[in-house]
Design an enzyme around this catalytic site. Structure first.
Site, PDB file in Angstrom:
ATOM      1  N   ARG A 161       2.133   0.278  10.984  1.00  0.00           N
ATOM      2  CA  ARG A 161       3.117   0.366  12.069  1.00  0.00           C
ATOM      3  C   ARG A 161       3.440  -0.947  12.767  1.00  0.00           C
ATOM      4  NH1 ARG A 161       0.261   5.901  13.865  1.00  0.00           N
ATOM      5  NH2 ARG A 161      -1.401   4.757  12.792  1.00  0.00           N
TER       6      ARG A 161
ATOM      7  N   LYS B  38       0.842  -1.209   0.000  1.00  0.00           N
ATOM      8  CA  LYS B  38       0.000   0.000   0.000  1.00  0.00           C
ATOM      9  C   LYS B  38       0.869   1.248   0.000  1.00  0.00           C
ATOM     10  CE  LYS B  38      -2.286   1.929   3.562  1.00  0.00           C
ATOM     11  NZ  LYS B  38      -2.205   3.380   3.384  1.00  0.00           N
TER      12      LYS B  38
ATOM     13  N   THR C 118     -10.873   5.219  10.134  1.00  0.00           N
ATOM     14  CA  THR C 118     -10.767   4.378  11.343  1.00  0.00           C
ATOM     15  C   THR C 118     -10.200   5.150  12.540  1.00  0.00           C
ATOM     16  OG1 THR C 118      -8.738   3.555  10.326  1.00  0.00           O
ATOM     17  CG2 THR C 118     -10.650   2.113  10.268  1.00  0.00           C
TER      18      THR C 118
ATOM     19  N   ASP D 203     -12.707  15.453  -4.595  1.00  0.00           N
ATOM     20  CA  ASP D 203     -12.736  16.738  -5.314  1.00  0.00           C
ATOM     21  C   ASP D 203     -14.049  16.811  -6.093  1.00  0.00           C
ATOM     22  OD1 ASP D 203     -11.869  19.125  -6.768  1.00  0.00           O
ATOM     23  OD2 ASP D 203      -9.831  18.526  -6.250  1.00  0.00           O
TER      24      ASP D 203
ATOM     25  N   LYS E  58      -6.962   8.432  -1.360  1.00  0.00           N
ATOM     26  CA  LYS E  58      -8.252   8.929  -0.837  1.00  0.00           C
ATOM     27  C   LYS E  58      -8.681  10.203  -1.563  1.00  0.00           C
ATOM     28  CE  LYS E  58      -7.443   7.096   3.785  1.00  0.00           C
ATOM     29  NZ  LYS E  58      -5.991   6.784   3.669  1.00  0.00           N
TER      30      LYS E  58
ATOM     31  N   ASP F 170      -3.191   4.396  -2.153  1.00  0.00           N
ATOM     32  CA  ASP F 170      -4.155   4.907  -1.162  1.00  0.00           C
ATOM     33  C   ASP F 170      -4.069   6.427  -1.085  1.00  0.00           C
ATOM     34  OD1 ASP F 170      -5.737   5.310   1.094  1.00  0.00           O
ATOM     35  OD2 ASP F 170      -4.268   4.512   2.502  1.00  0.00           O
TER      36      ASP F 170
HETATM   37  O1  C5P Z   1       0.075   2.118  10.945  1.00  0.00           O
HETATM   38  P1  C5P Z   1      -1.337   1.682  10.746  1.00  0.00           P
HETATM   39  O2  C5P Z   1      -1.497   0.172  10.728  1.00  0.00           O
HETATM   40  O3  C5P Z   1      -2.322   2.366  11.651  1.00  0.00           O
HETATM   41  O4  C5P Z   1      -1.636   2.163   9.243  1.00  0.00           O
HETATM   42  C1  C5P Z   1      -2.899   2.163   8.674  1.00  0.00           C
HETATM   43  C2  C5P Z   1      -2.770   2.624   7.253  1.00  0.00           C
HETATM   44  O5  C5P Z   1      -4.055   2.581   6.657  1.00  0.00           O
HETATM   45  C3  C5P Z   1      -2.249   4.035   7.082  1.00  0.00           C
HETATM   46  O6  C5P Z   1      -1.466   4.057   5.892  1.00  0.00           O
HETATM   47  C4  C5P Z   1      -3.502   4.870   6.879  1.00  0.00           C
HETATM   48  O7  C5P Z   1      -3.289   5.980   6.052  1.00  0.00           O
HETATM   49  C5  C5P Z   1      -4.414   3.875   6.188  1.00  0.00           C
HETATM   50  N1  C5P Z   1      -5.855   4.112   6.359  1.00  0.00           N
HETATM   51  C6  C5P Z   1      -6.458   4.154   7.590  1.00  0.00           C
HETATM   52  N2  C5P Z   1      -7.801   4.388   7.704  1.00  0.00           N
HETATM   53  C7  C5P Z   1      -8.559   4.565   6.629  1.00  0.00           C
HETATM   54  C8  C5P Z   1      -7.962   4.489   5.368  1.00  0.00           C
HETATM   55  C9  C5P Z   1      -6.592   4.249   5.284  1.00  0.00           C
HETATM   56  O8  C5P Z   1      -5.781   3.969   8.594  1.00  0.00           O
HETATM   57  N3  C5P Z   1      -9.854   4.747   6.733  1.00  0.00           N
END
Ligand code: C5P
Length: 226
Positions: free
Chosen positions: A207, A30, A117, A63, A60, A58
């Site tokens: 992470r 991603k 989230t 516009d 998102k 990703d």
């Molecule tokens: O580090 P972590 O596991 O929290 O990363 C989640 C990834 O998913 C990040 O790249 C974040 O931008 C992406 N994301 C998210 N929530 C969303 C859409 C994408 O956390 N609704």
């Protein structure tokens, strides 16, 4: 259920190092805002030289309809396998995107972002003045009727979305903490068991993988549990 690994590291070199380490695993890569803004479309070409793993871009996108369709057409030209846009941009915007992409010989999967989230109920309400689940169902129906392939949501809305659209409408769920890791800025956090029970088609993990001492080991452990 597929695992998407978020490449949100602090430099291009570190991202490429991680991709090399995870080469050959049955995962998606991603590429999100940090990496894309820093390293641009050339990064995708570099990734392709190292790995054949599918890519989820990703960004998102959000516009006016024509700008979204233009942007998604450019994403498709990059040859990525999945993209996303905010469902709250509305039906006209989503339909414009799909009409444009349907003209291409091969288009990426297109997902609609529902409620991030990182929102809990209270914060979501302060922005949208709407109950989170109701809003997610509404966004999902609009996206489904517009011809999108699925939604980005938390594990807790995954089944609800499928029940209100179709079982085949995909759900991609970030905020996964496989082995009780720190939630960080995420609020609607879930583990692998819950993702499976709620029929997530894709889970996103960032992470907990790239901050681990041995990212490959964590990935393999997740894959063994899917
Ligand atoms: O580090 P972590 O596991 O929290 O990363 C989640 C990834 O998913 C990040 O790249 C974040 O931008 C992406 N994301 C998210 N929530 C969303 C859409 C994408 O956390 N609704």
């Amino acid at each position: 259920m597929k695992l998407c690994v978020a490449l949100d590291l602090e430099s291009k070199e570190k991202c490429l190092e991680l991709i090399k380490e995870l080469k050959g695993l049955d995962i998606w890569l991603k590429i999100g805002l940090r990496t894309y803004i820093r390293d641009g479309f050339k990064f995708i070409e570099e990734v392709r030289k190292i790995s054949l793993q599918p890519i989820f871009l990703d960004l998102k996108i959000y516009d006016i309809p024509n700008t979204m369709a233009d942007a998604c057409e450019e994403c498709a030209k990059l040859g990525v396998d999945m993209i996303n846009l905010h469902a709250s941009a509305g039906k006209k915007a989503m339909q414009s995107v799909m009409q444009r992409l349907d003209k291409a010989s091969k288009r990426p999967l297109v997902l609609g972002v529902s409620a991030l989230t990182s929102f809990d109920e209270e914060e979501f309400y302060s922005v949208y003045r709407q109950n989170l689940e109701e809003a997610v169902v509404n966004f999902s129906k609009l996206a489904y009727e517009s011809g999108l392939d699925g939604m980005v949501c938390s594990v807790f809305e995954s089944l609800l979305i499928k029940q209100n659209t179709s079982e085949n409408f995909l759900t991609l769920t970030p905020a996964i903490r496989p082995f009780k890791e720190e939630a960080n800025d995420q609020k609607r956090v879930a583990n692998l068991k819950s993702a499976k029970e709620n029929k997530s088609d894709f889970i996103v993990v960032g992470r907990p993988i790239y901050e681990a001492l041995n990212p490959k080991e964590v990935c393999e452990k997740i894959l063994a549990n899917l």
